[in-house]
Write a protein that holds these residues in place. Structure first.
Motif, PDB file in Angstrom:
ATOM      1  N   VAL A 258     -29.189 -20.065  44.207  1.00 17.34           N
ATOM      2  CA  VAL A 258     -29.997 -18.943  44.694  1.00 17.34           C
ATOM      3  C   VAL A 258     -29.594 -17.665  43.967  1.00 17.34           C
ATOM      4  O   VAL A 258     -30.437 -16.896  43.502  1.00 17.34           O
ATOM      5  N   GLN A 259     -28.283 -17.422  43.853  1.00 22.56           N
ATOM      6  CA  GLN A 259     -27.795 -16.229  43.170  1.00 22.56           C
ATOM      7  C   GLN A 259     -28.126 -16.259  41.684  1.00 22.56           C
ATOM      8  O   GLN A 259     -28.456 -15.231  41.086  1.00 22.56           O
ATOM      9  N   VAL A 260     -28.053 -17.452  41.097  1.00 22.13           N
ATOM     10  CA  VAL A 260     -28.378 -17.597  39.678  1.00 22.13           C
ATOM     11  C   VAL A 260     -29.807 -17.152  39.398  1.00 22.13           C
ATOM     12  O   VAL A 260     -30.092 -16.473  38.413  1.00 22.13           O
ATOM     13  N   THR A 261     -30.719 -17.542  40.294  1.00 27.03           N
ATOM     14  CA  THR A 261     -32.127 -17.197  40.077  1.00 27.03           C
ATOM     15  C   THR A 261     -32.414 -15.724  40.309  1.00 27.03           C
ATOM     16  O   THR A 261     -33.485 -15.234  39.936  1.00 27.03           O
ATOM     17  N   GLU A 262     -31.471 -15.013  40.917  1.00 24.85           N
ATOM     18  CA  GLU A 262     -31.658 -13.583  41.151  1.00 24.85           C
ATOM     19  C   GLU A 262     -31.101 -12.728  40.014  1.00 24.85           C
ATOM     20  O   GLU A 262     -31.251 -11.512  40.022  1.00 24.85           O
ATOM     21  N   MET A 263     -30.454 -13.382  39.049  1.00 22.68           N
ATOM     22  CA  MET A 263     -29.866 -12.668  37.920  1.00 22.68           C
ATOM     23  C   MET A 263     -30.887 -12.453  36.801  1.00 22.68           C
ATOM     24  O   MET A 263     -31.871 -13.179  36.690  1.00 22.68           O
ATOM     25  N   GLU A 264     -30.608 -11.460  35.974  1.00 19.70           N
ATOM     26  CA  GLU A 264     -31.392 -11.241  34.760  1.00 19.70           C
ATOM     27  C   GLU A 264     -30.840 -12.153  33.667  1.00 19.70           C
ATOM     28  O   GLU A 264     -29.687 -12.024  33.265  1.00 19.70           O
ATOM     29  N   TRP A 265     -31.653 -13.079  33.200  1.00 21.16           N
ATOM     30  CA  TRP A 265     -31.245 -14.015  32.164  1.00 21.16           C
ATOM     31  C   TRP A 265     -32.010 -13.726  30.881  1.00 21.16           C
ATOM     32  O   TRP A 265     -33.229 -13.940  30.823  1.00 21.16           O
ATOM     33  N   PRO A 266     -31.334 -13.233  29.841  1.00 23.66           N
ATOM     34  CA  PRO A 266     -32.013 -13.098  28.552  1.00 23.66           C
ATOM     35  C   PRO A 266     -32.583 -14.456  28.138  1.00 23.66           C
ATOM     36  O   PRO A 266     -31.907 -15.481  28.290  1.00 23.66           O
ATOM     37  N   PRO A 267     -33.804 -14.500  27.649  1.00 28.29           N
ATOM     38  CA  PRO A 267     -34.426 -15.791  27.308  1.00 28.29           C
ATOM     39  C   PRO A 267     -33.586 -16.653  26.374  1.00 28.29           C
ATOM     40  O   PRO A 267     -33.503 -17.871  26.548  1.00 28.29           O
ATOM     41  N   GLU A 268     -32.909 -16.019  25.407  1.00 29.89           N
ATOM     42  CA  GLU A 268     -32.110 -16.806  24.462  1.00 29.89           C
ATOM     43  C   GLU A 268     -30.874 -17.400  25.138  1.00 29.89           C
ATOM     44  O   GLU A 268     -30.377 -18.463  24.739  1.00 29.89           O
ATOM     45  N   THR A 269     -30.346 -16.726  26.184  1.00 28.77           N
ATOM     46  CA  THR A 269     -29.207 -17.267  26.925  1.00 28.77           C
ATOM     47  C   THR A 269     -29.647 -18.425  27.816  1.00 28.77           C
ATOM     48  O   THR A 269     -29.002 -19.484  27.852  1.00 28.77           O
ATOM     49  N   ALA A 270     -30.746 -18.225  28.542  1.00 23.55           N
ATOM     50  CA  ALA A 270     -31.267 -19.287  29.399  1.00 23.55           C
ATOM     51  C   ALA A 270     -31.579 -20.541  28.589  1.00 23.55           C
ATOM     52  O   ALA A 270     -31.389 -21.666  29.060  1.00 23.55           O
ATOM     53  N   ALA A 271     -32.040 -20.340  27.357  1.00 25.30           N
ATOM     54  CA  ALA A 271     -32.437 -21.477  26.516  1.00 25.30           C
ATOM     55  C   ALA A 271     -31.244 -22.311  26.053  1.00 25.30           C
ATOM     56  O   ALA A 271     -31.427 -23.438  25.570  1.00 25.30           O
ATOM     57  N   ARG A 272     -30.015 -21.802  26.192  1.00 26.72           N
ATOM     58  CA  ARG A 272     -28.837 -22.580  25.786  1.00 26.72           C
ATOM     59  C   ARG A 272     -28.613 -23.784  26.707  1.00 26.72           C
ATOM     60  O   ARG A 272     -28.059 -24.797  26.296  1.00 26.72           O
ATOM     61  N   LEU A 273     -29.016 -23.651  27.968  1.00 22.02           N
ATOM     62  CA  LEU A 273     -28.737 -24.697  28.945  1.00 22.02           C
ATOM     63  C   LEU A 273     -29.661 -25.888  28.748  1.00 22.02           C
ATOM     64  O   LEU A 273     -30.886 -25.753  28.786  1.00 22.02           O
ATOM     65  N   ARG A 274     -29.060 -27.057  28.563  1.00 22.65           N
ATOM     66  CA  ARG A 274     -29.820 -28.300  28.400  1.00 22.65           C
ATOM     67  C   ARG A 274     -30.056 -28.998  29.728  1.00 22.65           C
ATOM     68  O   ARG A 274     -31.029 -29.718  29.902  1.00 22.65           O
ATOM     69  N   ARG A 275     -29.110 -28.830  30.669  1.00 18.70           N
ATOM     70  CA  ARG A 275     -29.209 -29.540  31.941  1.00 18.70           C
ATOM     71  C   ARG A 275     -28.560 -28.718  33.048  1.00 18.70           C
ATOM     72  O   ARG A 275     -27.550 -28.035  32.848  1.00 18.70           O
ATOM     73  N   LEU A 276     -29.156 -28.805  34.238  1.00 20.72           N
ATOM     74  CA  LEU A 276     -28.638 -28.190  35.455  1.00 20.72           C
ATOM     75  C   LEU A 276     -28.428 -29.312  36.464  1.00 20.72           C
ATOM     76  O   LEU A 276     -29.316 -30.153  36.651  1.00 20.72           O
ATOM     77  N   THR A 277     -27.270 -29.353  37.107  1.00 25.34           N
ATOM     78  CA  THR A 277     -27.010 -30.412  38.088  1.00 25.34           C
ATOM     79  C   THR A 277     -26.635 -29.787  39.418  1.00 25.34           C
ATOM     80  O   THR A 277     -25.912 -28.787  39.465  1.00 25.34           O
ATOM     81  N   ASN A 278     -27.112 -30.383  40.486  1.00 29.72           N
ATOM     82  CA  ASN A 278     -26.907 -29.834  41.822  1.00 29.72           C
ATOM     83  C   ASN A 278     -26.079 -30.781  42.675  1.00 29.72           C
ATOM     84  O   ASN A 278     -26.236 -31.992  42.618  1.00 29.72           O
ATOM     85  N   SER A 279     -25.194 -30.181  43.499  1.00 31.08           N
ATOM     86  CA  SER A 279     -24.373 -30.946  44.418  1.00 31.08           C
ATOM     87  C   SER A 279     -24.154 -30.110  45.669  1.00 31.08           C
ATOM     88  O   SER A 279     -24.461 -28.918  45.687  1.00 31.08           O
ATOM     89  N   GLY A 280     -23.631 -30.737  46.739  1.00 36.00           N
ATOM     90  CA  GLY A 280     -23.248 -29.982  47.924  1.00 36.00           C
ATOM     91  C   GLY A 280     -24.391 -29.560  48.817  1.00 36.00           C
ATOM     92  O   GLY A 280     -24.252 -28.609  49.583  1.00 36.00           O
ATOM     93  N   GLY A 281     -25.521 -30.242  48.773  1.00 36.72           N
ATOM     94  CA  GLY A 281     -26.655 -29.897  49.616  1.00 36.72           C
ATOM     95  C   GLY A 281     -27.955 -29.982  48.844  1.00 36.72           C
ATOM     96  O   GLY A 281     -27.971 -29.867  47.618  1.00 36.72           O
TER      97      GLY A 281
END
Length: 516
Positions: A258-281
């Protein structure tokens, strides 16, 4: 030993410390505040730390605890302790002295390595008489001076490698026993279905005392990649770290997402991530959509798991947009069955208990045969693995397409910000102050945290300052994630037909109050 684990000659399971052999010498393996360790450096440091541990604790199978933030010690210990023939007990750095005292006593740890600041918080009697204390920096310094190194272990894959403490719905935290095979196969499974490769770089933000937090290390190293541990202070620290370290893989719990989605992410930084994994709920549908919009190029892996069996299911990223509420299907090395009240496999759409079978099933609860027997039982007759399975207590259903859906939890566990909180542990802390005569801890829904702790109490006779004093006392005795959001004071507590406190009635009452 609860059951035999099936291994194959084509894909052998090795002692856990052999993970350190999988990377290329010159590649990055671990990024610390003090500098970057190559795979060659990592091998040397694990070997020397193992040699020092074997010298200090010669008894094979002895338990060694660590209580520190992410750094060289906490990252290397899972492999170094395994190589030395010891059992690692990682303690959550957020815990306070009472919880740490229980873990040390229950595990029978003979050595506690911790940061000096944490050691100073321990009180008389917290550390058992036969458990030595040592500062983190001192241990690393002595190990680094050793000239000799220790060869990879030849441990049996079914030997105990770690004890991870997890809260139950009642009582104190219990230690889940993990073998070399449990952890090796967990690393292999996650690395496989995430599609991890040698040039992947994982930002390890989850606590290393958690099962999936530790797997951040092990699955990345199984793939020959690099881990960047981070004890973040603010969500924007994640944005900076992703850019600075060219991060490709990020795991988090829903409140952090939730906090991650509230941050300002430069497009080139966001594009570095290949995968997001969720745990704990579970991720909400809205949160899934926000993550997909913010990181359109990243593959999103919702997951469900049990510390008692590590991971159980994951949802194929290709199905996230069309089936955002599904738990997905079993991960590699896991068999997931939904069993109805008659003990048979449930029909499509029929609710039942989720049962986890296969070689990821842990060895039970440390020195607790009663609670082990409650959760670890013979696998259903329909299981292709047989042996012992984890009967989760969670309710789920399988639809005709094979996808699983979570229905609800049977127990009273409070799950807040990815932390499993025992209501009884919060209640015991309140009662121990002497300020209250009765206490009931409840978990109420919260949009950001999943659940928050609400504590309902009745003051002890003569406790005129209880309202002011109880929050202060709880801050001293409980970690931040266990602190009640609200303390509800009552002149009397409701009871049910059996004379016990009416938790269900109280939960409904408090829910009405908070909704008003």
């Amino acid at each position: 030993m609860l059951g035999e684990t099936p291994y194959s000659a084509e894909n052998p399971v090795l002692p856990l410390d052999h993970l350190v052999l999988r990377g290329a010498d010159a590649d990055d393996a671990l990024v610390l505040r003090e500098g970057v360790l190559s795979w060659k450096d990592l091998r040397t440091r694990v070997s020397r730390l193992a040699a020092w541990l074997a010298r200090e604790v010669p008894e094979r199978g002895a338990r060694v605890a660590t209580w520190a933030t992410k750094g060289e010690l906490t990252c290397l210990m899972p492999l170094a302790a395994a190589r030395a023939g010891l059992v690692h007990v990682p303690v959550n750095p957020l815990l306070k002295h009472a919880q740490v005292a229980h873990i040390l006593s229950d595990s029978g740890a003979v050595l506690l390595i911790a940061t000096p600041a944490r050691l100073k918080t321990l009180e008389a009697g917290d550390v058992p008489a036969d458990c030595r204390e040592l500062g983190e920096a001192d241990a690393l310094a002595v190990a680094a001076e050793l000239a000799g190194e220790m060869l990879p272990s030849q441990a049996d894959p079914d030997d105990l490698a770690a004890i991870l403490y997890t809260s139950g719905s009642t009582g104190r935290p219990k230690g889940v026993m993990l073998s070399h095979a449990n952890m090796w196969l967990g690393a292999e499974s996650v690395a496989y279905y995430l599609g991890m490769v040698r040039d992947d770089r994982t930002l390890a933000v989850l606590p290393l005392s958690f099962d999936y937090g530790q797997n951040q290390l092990l699955s990345t190293w199984y793939a020959g990649g690099c881990v960047v541990p981070l004890d973040y202070l603010m969500p924007r620290d994640l944005v900076k770290a992703v850019e600075r370290h060219a991060i490709t893989t990020l795991a988090a719990v829903p409140p952090l997402w939730v906090q991650v989605t509230e941050m300002e992410w430069p497009p080139e930084t966001a594009a570095r991530l290949r995968r997001l994994t969720n745990s704990g709920g579970a991720l909400t549908v809205d949160l899934v959509r926000r993550l997909r919009a913010l990181f359109p190029q990243a593959r999103l892996f919702p997951m469900y798991g049990l510390t008692e069996a590590f991971r159980s299911t994951y949802l194929d990223p290709d199905l996230v947009d069309t089936h955002p509420t599904s738990m997905g299907k079993a991960i590699p090395h896991a068999e997931i069955l939904i069993i109805n009240e008659l003990g048979d496999v449930s029909q499509d759409g029929e609710e039942g208990e989720l049962v986890h079978c296969g070689p990821l099933v842990a060895q039970g609860y440390w020195r607790d045969p009663v609670r082990t027997a409650e959760r670890y039982k013979p696998a259903p007759a329909a299981s292709r693995y047989g042996g012992i399975a984890v009967w989760s207590g969670d309710r789920a259903k399988r639809e005709a397409d094979g996808l699983l859906y979570f229905v609800g939890r049977r127990d009273a566990m409070i799950k807040s910000a990815g932390n499993r909180i025992s209501p009884q542990e919060v209640e015991e802390a309140a009662l121990a102050t002497g300020l209250v005569a009765e206490a009931v801890a409840l978990g109420l829904p919260d949009e950001r945290l999943g659940q928050t702790v609400h504590l309902v109490v009745r003051a002890s006779a003569g406790s005129s300052d209880a309202i002011e004093e109880l929050p202060r006392k709880l801050m001293q005795e409980l970690p931040n994630f266990m602190q009640p959001k609200v303390i509800h004071w009552r002149d009397s507590m409701p009871t049910g037909p059996n004379g016990k406190l009416d938790r269900t009635g109280l939960a409904a009452e408090i829910a009405r109050e908070t909704a008003a």
